[in-house]
Each structure stands twice: as C-alpha cells, then as structure tokens.
Design a protein around this motif. Structure first.
Motif, PDB file in Angstrom:
ATOM      1  N   SER A   1       0.843  -1.290   0.106  1.00 20.66           N
ATOM      2  CA  SER A   1       0.151  -0.171  -0.166  1.00 20.66           C
ATOM      3  C   SER A   1       0.832   1.230   0.083  1.00 20.66           C
ATOM      4  O   SER A   1       2.121   1.146   0.296  1.00 20.66           O
ATOM      5  CB  SER A   1      -0.891  -0.017   1.305  1.00 20.66           C
ATOM      6  N   TRP A   2       0.436   2.319  -0.449  1.00 19.77           N
ATOM      7  CA  TRP A   2       1.298   3.616  -0.540  1.00 19.77           C
ATOM      8  C   TRP A   2       0.406   4.857   0.235  1.00 19.77           C
ATOM      9  O   TRP A   2      -0.929   4.701   0.216  1.00 19.77           O
ATOM     10  CB  TRP A   2       1.249   4.028  -1.834  1.00 19.77           C
ATOM     11  N   PHE A   3       1.106   5.729   0.849  1.00 17.63           N
ATOM     12  CA  PHE A   3       0.577   6.941   1.318  1.00 17.63           C
ATOM     13  C   PHE A   3       0.770   8.025   0.262  1.00 17.63           C
ATOM     14  O   PHE A   3       2.202   8.392   0.426  1.00 17.63           O
ATOM     15  CB  PHE A   3       0.921   7.266   2.568  1.00 17.63           C
TER      16      PHE A   3
ATOM     17  N   PRO B   1       5.776   4.071  -0.047  1.00 17.29           N
ATOM     18  CA  PRO B   1       5.410   2.890   0.436  1.00 17.29           C
ATOM     19  C   PRO B   1       5.224   2.874   2.035  1.00 17.29           C
ATOM     20  O   PRO B   1       5.961   3.242   2.813  1.00 17.29           O
ATOM     21  CB  PRO B   1       6.466   1.918   0.065  1.00 17.29           C
ATOM     22  N   ILE B   2       3.840   2.478   2.589  1.00 17.92           N
ATOM     23  CA  ILE B   2       3.338   2.808   3.734  1.00 17.92           C
ATOM     24  C   ILE B   2       4.544   1.978   4.638  1.00 17.92           C
ATOM     25  O   ILE B   2       4.641   2.425   5.939  1.00 17.92           O
ATOM     26  CB  ILE B   2       2.092   2.416   4.273  1.00 17.92           C
TER      27      ILE B   2
ATOM     28  N   LEU C   1      -1.848   3.794   8.758  1.00 15.16           N
ATOM     29  CA  LEU C   1      -2.138   4.554   7.495  1.00 15.16           C
ATOM     30  C   LEU C   1      -3.053   3.960   6.569  1.00 15.16           C
ATOM     31  O   LEU C   1      -4.025   4.300   6.141  1.00 15.16           O
ATOM     32  CB  LEU C   1      -0.789   5.241   6.708  1.00 15.16           C
ATOM     33  N   HIS C   2      -2.478   2.729   6.285  1.00 21.07           N
ATOM     34  CA  HIS C   2      -3.306   1.752   5.467  1.00 21.07           C
ATOM     35  C   HIS C   2      -4.640   1.164   6.076  1.00 21.07           C
ATOM     36  O   HIS C   2      -5.641   1.143   5.610  1.00 21.07           O
ATOM     37  CB  HIS C   2      -2.385   0.557   4.943  1.00 21.07           C
ATOM     38  N   PHE C   3      -4.675   1.355   7.345  1.00 26.04           N
ATOM     39  CA  PHE C   3      -5.614   0.836   8.212  1.00 26.04           C
ATOM     40  C   PHE C   3      -6.744   1.956   7.875  1.00 26.04           C
ATOM     41  O   PHE C   3      -8.102   1.610   7.755  1.00 26.04           O
ATOM     42  CB  PHE C   3      -5.427   1.048   9.835  1.00 26.04           C
TER      43      PHE C   3
END
Length: 448
Positions: free
Chosen positions: A72-74, A78-79, A290-292
């Motif tokens: 996943s990315w923010f 990359p998170i 963050l991905h949460f």
C-alpha cells in the motif's frame, strides 16, 4: 566507540525530552539525530537479543512482511517504510541509552524532574487556548497561531489541543506530567518544594480538564493506583481506589462533556467493530498504520486514522503476531520494574521505578478509548519509559551496583579471615589438638 563529551550526550538527551514538550514535529527529528549519531559514533556490537531491542527488531521484520504481503502507498511513499523507520529509530534510541548515555538512577531522576517542570509549557499553552484575552493574544499571537493552524482534530472543537494538535494527545502528555508531580511530592525534601509540587499537580489537572478528554481521567487514576501500589502501601492504595470510585459514582457531573458521552460511545462502537473486521481479514500480519485508515474508509464510509483502542489498533495494524510482541514487551517491562524496585536500596530509586511504570500503565489505560502512542510525542514518551526501566533493571539487577562496592570489600575481607580461621582449625585437628584429646581420654598409645 568514539568518545563523546558527557555534556554533549546529556544535552542531546535533554533536547529529546524538550522535543516532546514543544511540538509534534520535533520528536522524529531528534530521534533521527540520535540514529545518525549511533551509526557514526557507536562501533561496538549492535545487540539483537536484549529487551526491548528484540521487540523493535521484531516489529521491523513484521512490517516488512506485512507490506510485501499487502502493499500500500501513502501518496507516493510505501506505507511499510514509515513503521520500519520509526521502530528502527526506537531500536537505536535503546542502544543509545544503554551503551552511550549510561545514566545512573540519580541522573534519570534529575532528567525526569527537569522534564516535569518543562511540561508546564504544555499546561500553559492548553490553558491559554481556553482564555480569550486580547493581552495574551497580542503578545503570544504568532505562537498560538502556529498551534492553532496545526490541529489534528477530526471535527471543529473548542477543546484545547496544546502543542500536540489534538486534545486527546495533549491530555496523554498531561497525564504523565501529573504523575511526575506525585513522584516529585514523594522525593523532594523541603516542605515548600512539596507544596509547590502539589500546586503543579493541580495545574496539570486543570489543563487536563481544558482538553475535555474523558479517557485521560481514567488513565490518570490507573497511573496513580500503580504508583501508590509500587510504594508498598497496599492498604492505602486500596482505600484511595475505593474512595475515587465512590466519588465518581456520587458525583458523575464531574465527567467532562457528559452530555455527549452516549453519542461518543456510539461512534466508538462503530469504529471498534469495523477495526475488528479489518483484523479478522488480516489477522496474521495486519495492515500497517495509515493503510488502516484507507481500508476503514472503504468499509465504513468515513475516515479515521486509527482504531481508537491501543490493543485493537496494534492487532489490526500488525496482526496477532504484533499484538503478541507488544503484550510480551509490556509483561517483561512490568516484571523488570517490580524486580528493580525490590532490588533498589533507596526510597527515591524505588519510587522512580514506580513512576516510570505508572506512565506506561496510564497511557495504556488512556489507550482503552484512544490510541495515543501512535503519535510521535506520546509514542516517544512511552518508549523512553520502557527503555529506562529495562536499562536501570540491568544496572541494578544484572550488574553489581556502585553502592555495593563497600559491602563487597567487607565481604572480601571477611572471606579472607574465614579462610585463615578454617586453615588454623584444620591444622589443630590434625596435629596438637588431636594429641591433647587422646592424652585426656587415655586413647593415646605409644608406638612400639
């Protein structure tokens, strides 16, 4: 390891404590400075099998696996990099405190008393944010504007946010400073110092009230109970606990924002149930911070940063493995704090162990309704307390302490004297003493 000036080392540690007080942006910067210094200064072996270093390394490995399993990315980052870097910095901080700083317990005490007084800055900012007075607004305008512009509240609120940008995070800091006030009252010698420490405690409680946080009072009470329990006064602890519970039952109006309590619980239950669904779908490795929030927005239709519960948050972000690592760390920290307290030979050191443990338990208690340690300021305060407990336990319980050198010398002299006496007794038994006994009892026979 290259030799560093003690003044520089102590100054960096004080800067680390001050970064927690001043802004939510400074703790990562100071942690990065410590990490860079460790790379260029520390030349000994980087340990991987000590507490709490093994926990930080475990979270680093787990974060790598979790991101590879569920990338996943923010924005464009990359998170997985974010928790890897943070736990890497905590790992370097632990090595820094153990192998470079090497504080004795009186030095730790002085640092935390300094930290306790520096926390008045947070309390004053929180209280000033509730005062609409043009004199203060004119003199402190740019400073107050800075903290006002960097709010992290999810909705518009009149609650004070302090230097953290969030009312609950500011309350978490103030809980810890209030518990340090209790410690200061117990170790400061002069009456005026004790009265001043009590006044500071009242000021911190007033600042907590300005944040409007309900969970903060729960954390503060739990922390006070732990600190009292660690003093050894069990009956006093039980009596005070029952008195607090009775006061809350008889005077529920003291609960801040009581009118919105049920609405808040309804929102929390929605957040907790959705977070639990995320955990069930990613129960082994979690989804990382963050991905949460990204997954939560897809499932619930609105965005939240975290699970608003420390244990549920860790479980959903790092899976059952991460929750296990965290629980083991808490268990080992409590165990070592108790053993450190028992081995300490001075009241002040015993109380220091209790105070540091109370900060950890108080933040966990506050974390039943929030997730404060995910933020840099509160997270650094939490991890510093954990690291200090483990390093001081090793100094007191695994190594021979400095205060025991005198008794060690006395033991050595007594051991030498004991050897001389034993040798003399053996010689007497095997020689003249046996002859005299035989003559007295008639058991002596002249050789043929």
């Amino acid at each position: 390891m290259k030799v560093m000036n003690r003044t520089t080392i102590n100054g960096l540690m004080m800067g680390l404590f001050l970064s927690i007080v001043l802004s939510t942006y400074l703790p990562p910067v100071m942690l990065a400075v410590v990490g860079i210094l460790m790379v260029f200064v520390y030349r000994d072996r980087w340990t991987a099998n000590e507490w709490p270093e093994k926990t930080f390394l475990g979270f680093i490995i787990l974060s790598c696996i979790s991101w590879v399993y569920n990338p996943s990315w923010f924005y464009w980052v990359p998170i997985g990099i974010i928790p890897i870097v943070m736990f890497g910095l905590y790992y370097s901080l632990s090595l820094w405190v153990r192998h470079v700083v090497k504080w004795s317990w009186p030095e730790v005490q002085r640092a935390y008393l300094f930290f306790w007084l520096a926390g008045l800055y947070v309390a004053l900012i929180v209280i000033i944010q509730q005062i609409d007075w043009h004199v203060i607004n004119n003199s402190l305008g740019p400073l107050m504007d800075f903290y006002r512009e960097h709010r992290w509240e999810s909705e518009h609120s009149v609650r004070s946010v302090g230097t953290s940008g969030n009312s609950n995070l500011a309350a978490a800091l103030l809980i810890c400073f209030a518990l340090m006030s209790i410690y200061a009252m117990s170790v400061l010698k002069k009456p005026w110092q004790k009265v001043g420490a009590f006044a500071v405690f009242i000021l911190y409680c007033a600042a907590i009230w300005c944040t409007g946080s309900r969970g903060a009072w729960v954390g503060l009470v739990i922390g006070m109970i732990v600190q009292l329990w660690m003093t050894g006064h069990r009956k006093r602890t039980v009596s005070i606990t029952l008195a607090i519970l009775l006061f809350v039952y008889l005077c529920p109006q003291f609960i801040p924002r009581k009118e919105s309590l049920y609405a808040t619980i309804e929102v929390r239950l929605k957040v907790w149930s959705t977070a639990f669904e995320i955990f069930k779908e990613n129960w082994l490795f979690g989804v990382l911070p963050l991905h949460f929030g990204q997954l939560f927005a897809k499932m619930a239709g609105f965005y939240v940063w975290h699970a608003h519960n420390i244990f549920l948050g860790i479980a959903s972000e790092y899976g059952i493995i991460g929750l296990g690592l965290f629980l083991i760390l808490i268990f080992m920290t409590i165990r070592r704090a108790r053993r450190w307290r028992k081995q300490a030979n001075q009241k002040e050191e015993k109380r220091l162990a209790g105070m540091l443990l109370s900060l950890i338990i108080a933040l966990l208690g506050h974390g039943m309704y929030d997730y404060p340690i995910i933020a840099p300021q509160v997270g650094l305060m939490f991890m510093l307390s954990v690291i200090m407990i483990h390093t001081q336990y090793e100094r007191r319980c695994l190594c021979k302490p400095v205060w025991d050198e005198g008794s060690k010398a006395q033991v050595s002299e007594w051991a030498m004297l004991k050897k001389v006496i034993t040798a003399a007794v053996v010689w007497l038994k095997s020689g003249p003493l046996r002859v005299l006994i035989n003559l007295a009892t008639g058991g002596y026979r002249k050789r043929a």
